[in-house]
Design an enzyme around this catalytic site. Structure first.
Site: not given
Lengths: 312, 312, 312, 312
Positions: B89, B124, B220-222, B231
Site C-alpha cells: 500500500t 471509431r 500507481d507505483l506498486h 514485462r
C-alpha cells in the site's frame, strides 16, 4: 482542536517549501494544500498531493501531444459532454491524495469504497490517541420512524444529557483501561515496571467505535465523484457527509469545470425509470394520471411526485 | 521518426511552461517530462504527469503530518523493508501517467494489466495513422523448439527477406484499402465525391495487428512495478519488453530508492518452493543431492540448478 | 457455422453429465448451459458456469443464515428497491462465466471493462483459426454525418460489393501469409522442411482486426449489468451489441427478477440533470418553456425534448 | 456456541435441499457446504456457494470447449506450472462465497483486501448481537520486545485475570448502554415508552472493537490464495489467522490440486533477493561467507540464515 503545535509546525513547514514543476498546476488547490479542514469535533481532511487539472481531462479524452490550445469554453463543453454521457475514463486521469482523521465507525463505512488506495495508522504498531467523537446536541437524533436507517426527532432534556454522559464516560473508561493494559509511557517504557503490558494488537479491541483513527486515502477523480455522490447526499449519515462536503470543497478548488458538471449531471440529477418516464410524458400531454393504474408501486409513485415537486 | 514537427512543437511548448508548486517534486523526472523516449520503429513512451516521490512512500507508511525529517539512509532502509516484506500500500501512494504509441498486438498484451486507467485513441471517432511495426532483422526469429512461446534461431537470407516483404506489403495494402473505404481527406471531405465512404468503426477492421495505436496509461507505483516485473523480464516478448525497459528508466529518474529496492527484491529475486529450499539446505549441509529422490520433477530440478548456477 | 463436429461433441458430452449439488440452481440457465448462442458470422456466446440466483441477491442483502422463507413478491420488491437505489453489492454476489468467440476489434472494445476475469486464447502459444468477420450487406453503412462515431446510410451497389471484396480478400491474403510465415502443419511439423518458420508471437501481427479470437470471460452480476447497459444500448457499435443482446438473454434465463429490475431502472431509464428537471417542473406547471432562456445548451435541449417525446 | 437453534435449522434445511446441475461439482466441498466451522469464541466461517473446481482452472488455461479428457496427472502438472510461473488468470476462474462471523477489529484488517465482494450486516439498519471476543488465556500475550507488531510472553496470574476482567466488563457495560440508548425491544417497540431512543447509526459508536459483526464475502481463487498467504502466515495476528486456517481447509476440500500447488509454491516458499542468491551460490561453492562483506544488512543476513536453517 484536532492538531498539536508540533503537527501545525510540520504542516506550515511543508506549505512553505515551494518548488518548480513542469506539471499542470491547479492554483486553487495549491492554496489549500496540506491545510487541515476541520470536520466533526476532532477530525480533519487535508489534501496531501494531486495530479492533473480540468485541462488534463480534456487532454486525455483527446489523447493529445501537448496541453492543447482550445478555448476554455470549448474545454468546458467537452467536460460537460463527457460527464453527461457517462464517459468515465478521462476523469480517471486526475488523482488526489488526502490525509483524513475520522472516527472508526465512519472509517468502516468509508472503506467500502474499494477503488482507492489506503494507508491507515496501525494500532498493531502504534498507540491510538485519546480522542473520541461525541456528537453535538444538534446531532443527537432518535431513530426515524419512517426511514429504517435515518434519523428522526432530536432527543431532548434529560435523555439527551444522559446519552452524552454515557458516550463520554464509556469512551473515557475503555480508553483508560486500554492504556492500563498497554502499560507504556510515551517513550515505550513500562509505567508500572512490575507488569508486562498487553500486546497492542490485543489491547486495541477494548476501544469504542467513536475513537479517532487516521489514514492516507488516494483516489482518481471519477471515483472521488462516485464517493461524493453517495456520501455528500442528504441520505448519507451526517458523520460521513461532513467529510464529503469538505472534500467537495477541495474538488471545487482543484477542478472547477469538472465539479460544476458533476453538480449538474450527478448531484442534482434524478433518474427516471421507464415507467416513471411514461407517466411524465402522459402528464405533459395533459392527462391526470393517478397512482392506481400508473403501473408504479405506492412507494415509487411517492418518490416520483416528490421529484416532480407535486403532492402525492 | 515517431513525431511530426507540429507534435514536437507542442511537446516543447509544454516543457517550457514551468510553474510553482507546493507538491513534492522529483527533479530527475522533471528533466524527462513530456519527452518522447523512442521505442521500436515508430513508437514511444513519454511521461505526462506524476504524483509523489521516494519520500511520499515513507510518509504514507508513517501516516505523517509533514514531509518528515529522517535521514535519507533511514528512509531508504524503510523502503527496502517495505519491498522485502511485500507491503504494497505505501507504493500505491505514487502515481504516474504515460502517453504511449505502440503496435496493436502489443497493446493487446499490455491491456491485460487491469489495475490501470486507460484512454486510447479511438478508431471509431478518428482515423489511424499510416504507421506499422516492421521488425528489424535482429528480431526475426523462428519459433523456439524448446519453449512453446519463445523465439529460437534468427531467420536468414531469403526467408528473412520474404517475411519482411510480406509484412510490409500486407500492412501497406490493407491500410490503402482502409483509406479507400473511408474515402475521406484530412479535412473530412470525400476524396471521391461519387461515393459515401464506409463508417470508421467498420473500416478499421481491415487493418493489421502491427498498426500503431496510442493511449494515455496511468497507474500507481506498486502496479507499475508489477507490470515491469512481468514485462521487463527476459521471458517477455521483445516488442513489449522494450517499452518496459524505457519505463524502468523513467522509474529510476522518479523514485530511485524504490526502484533500487525493486531491482534487488523483485527483478533479481528468485522464489524457491518448499521442496527446492529443502534441497538447498541439504546441499549446504554437504549432501550430494540428485534429481532422482529429490522430490522435484525434472523440469523443476533443471530450473533450480539454473538458479543456483550449477550444471543440471 | 462456428463450431466443428468435435467441438459440438465436447459440448454435448458436457451437457449430458449432470450431478447433484446443494448450491442454488437456476433451472432457466441450466437449460442453456454450455450451448453456443450464435453471434455474427462465426462467433458465439456460451455460458460455462454460474453462481447464485435471484434469491442469492436477497440472501446477501439480508446477510441471512438460510435461503430465507419470504414470499417471491417480497423478494422481487427488495430486488427492485436495491436496483432503484443503486445498492450494488448484493448484485456482486452472483457470478457468471462465458466462453466467447469474437472478432479482435470487438475484443478490444470489450476489454475496456476491467472488472472481469479473462483468459484469452493465446496467439503466442497457438495458431489462430482461418476465420474473419465479414459484415452482412445490412451492416455496411457509411459514416454518419450527424454523429461522429455512428453509422449513416447503407452503402449500395458497386461500392458495397467492392468493400466486401476488399475485406474478404485482404483477410484471406494476410491469413495465408501468416500461415506461410509459420510454416507449420496441424501436427506442428514444417510444411516446407527447407525453412524455419517465423515465431508465432511475431507472425500474428500480420492478421487483420476482423480475425476471430476467443476467451473465457467471468464477471459478477453488477458488472455484467453495467456492461449490458453500455453495450446493449442503441448507441453501441452493432458488432458488440449483438453479443450484449445474447448475454442479456442468458441473464433473463438466470436471474429473471434482477433482469426485470435492470430493464426498468437502467436500460429504459433516463437521467435528468438539475437544469432539465427544473424545466420539466415548469412545463408541468403549464409554462411554455423555450430553449432560449432554458439554461440548457441547444444540444441538451434537443436531448431533453427527445426524452420527453416532444418536438424540439 | 455461535449459532441459535433457529439458525441451525435454517442451515440444516439448506443442506437438505439438493438439486441437479450441469455445472462442475466439487464433492469435497459439497460435504461442507453451509456448515459453520467454529472460529474463536463466537465466530464461524461457512461456505455459501462456489463456482468451478480444479478442472475449471485447466479448462480456462486451455480456453477449451468441453471439460477436457486429459489425465488427472497432466492436469495437476499444468496447475503446478501455472502456480510456479505466476499465471494468475486461470485461478481467477473459480469463485467462492463465505458467510463469516468475526470481531470488528478483525473485520477491519480483513477489509484491506479490496479485490472481493462484501455485504456486511448493517448496524445502521439493525441491532448487533450481545457477543464479544474475549481471548483465551493462551492468547493473552505481552507486546513482543523484538518485533514491533508481534506478541511476546504470555501474561500470568493477577495481570492476566485483571485484563480479562476489564475486557469482559467494558464490553458488557458499553453494550448495555448501547441497548439502553436504543430503547428497543425485539419487536422494535420502546422498552421505556417515556423516551425516544437514539438512532441506531449513532448508538453503535458506543460498542467496543471486539463486538462481533458478520458478512458475506466472495472472492476468486487467485485472490483467496493471496489472502491466505498473508493471513495464514505465522506473522499474521492470531485472531485473523484462525479464520484463514479454516478457509484453507475449505480450499483443500474444494480444489485439492490447486491448494497443493499453493502450499508448495507460495506458503512454504521463500524469496531470495539477488544479493541473497549470490551468497547462497558462494556458500555452495564452499566459501565461508560472513555478514560483514556480504552486502546484506544485519537484519537481512539474519533473515537469510534463518531461511537456510543455519545459525546467524
Amino acid at each position: 482542536m484536532p492538531l498539536t503545535d508540533a503537527q501545525m509546525q510540520e504542516i506550515e513547514a511543508a506549505r512553505a517549501a515551494e518548488g518548480r514543476t513542469r506539471r499542470p498546476v491547479a492554483p486553487g488547490l495549491e492554496a489549500l494544500l496540506f491545510q487541515a479542514l476541520p470536520v466533526l469535533d476532532h477530525g480533519f481532511v487535508r489534501v496531501i498531493d494531486y495530479m492533473g487539472d480540468d485541462a488534463a481531462v480534456v487532454q486525455a479524452a483527446r489523447v493529445s501531444y501537448g496541453r492543447g490550445t482550445r478555448a476554455v469554453t470549448e474545454d468546458r463543453g467537452l467536460i460537460r459532454y463527457l460527464m453527461r454521457h457517462w464517459h468515465s475514463t478521462p476523469f480517471e486521469m486526475c488523482e488526489i491524495k488526502y490525509h483524513v482523521k475520522l472516527p472508526i465507525f465512519v472509517a468502516r463505512q468509508w472503506i467500502r469504497h474499494r477503488t482507492a488506495n489506503v494507508n491507515e495508522y496501525s494500532a498493531r504498531y502504534s498507540i491510538l490517541d485519546r480522542e473520541f467523537y461525541i456528537p453535538g446536541p444538534a446531532q443527537l437524533a432518535a431513530q426515524s420512524s419512517s426511514n429504517r436507517q435515518g434519523r428522526g426527532e432530536l432527543l431532548q432534556g434529560e435523555e439527551a444529557a444522559r446519552v452524552l454522559d454515557l458516550l463520554r464516560q464509556d469512551a473515557t473508561q475503555t480508553y483508560d483501561h486500554y492504556a492500563w493494559m498497554l502499560n507504556e509511557d510515551e517513550a515505550g517504557n513500562p509505567v508500572d515496571p512490575g507488569r508486562d503490558g498487553l500486546a497492542r494488537e490485543l489491547a486495541r479491541m477494548n476501544l469504542t467505535l467513536n475513537t479517532y483513527t487516521q489514514w492516507y486515502w488516494k483516489t482518481d477523480l471519477h471515483n472521488l465523484f462516485h464517493f461524493l455522490r453517495l456520501r455528500a447526499d442528504p441520505h448519507a449519515q451526517y458523520e460521513i457527509r461532513v467529510y464529503a462536503e469538505a472534500m467537495l470543497q477541495t474538488a471545487e478548488a482543484w477542478v472547477p469545470a469538472c465539479t460544476e458538471a458533476f453538480r449538474d449531471y450527478r448531484m442534482g440529477a434524478v433518474t427516471l425509470s421507464s415507467g416513471m418516464l411514461s407517466i411524465v410524458r402522459r402528464m405533459l400531454a395533459g392527462e391526470a394520471v393517478q397512482q392506481a393504474g400508473s403501473g408504479l408501486s405506492k412507494r415509487e409513485w411517492r418518490e416520483l411526485m416528490e421529484t416532480l415537486g407535486r403532492e402525492a
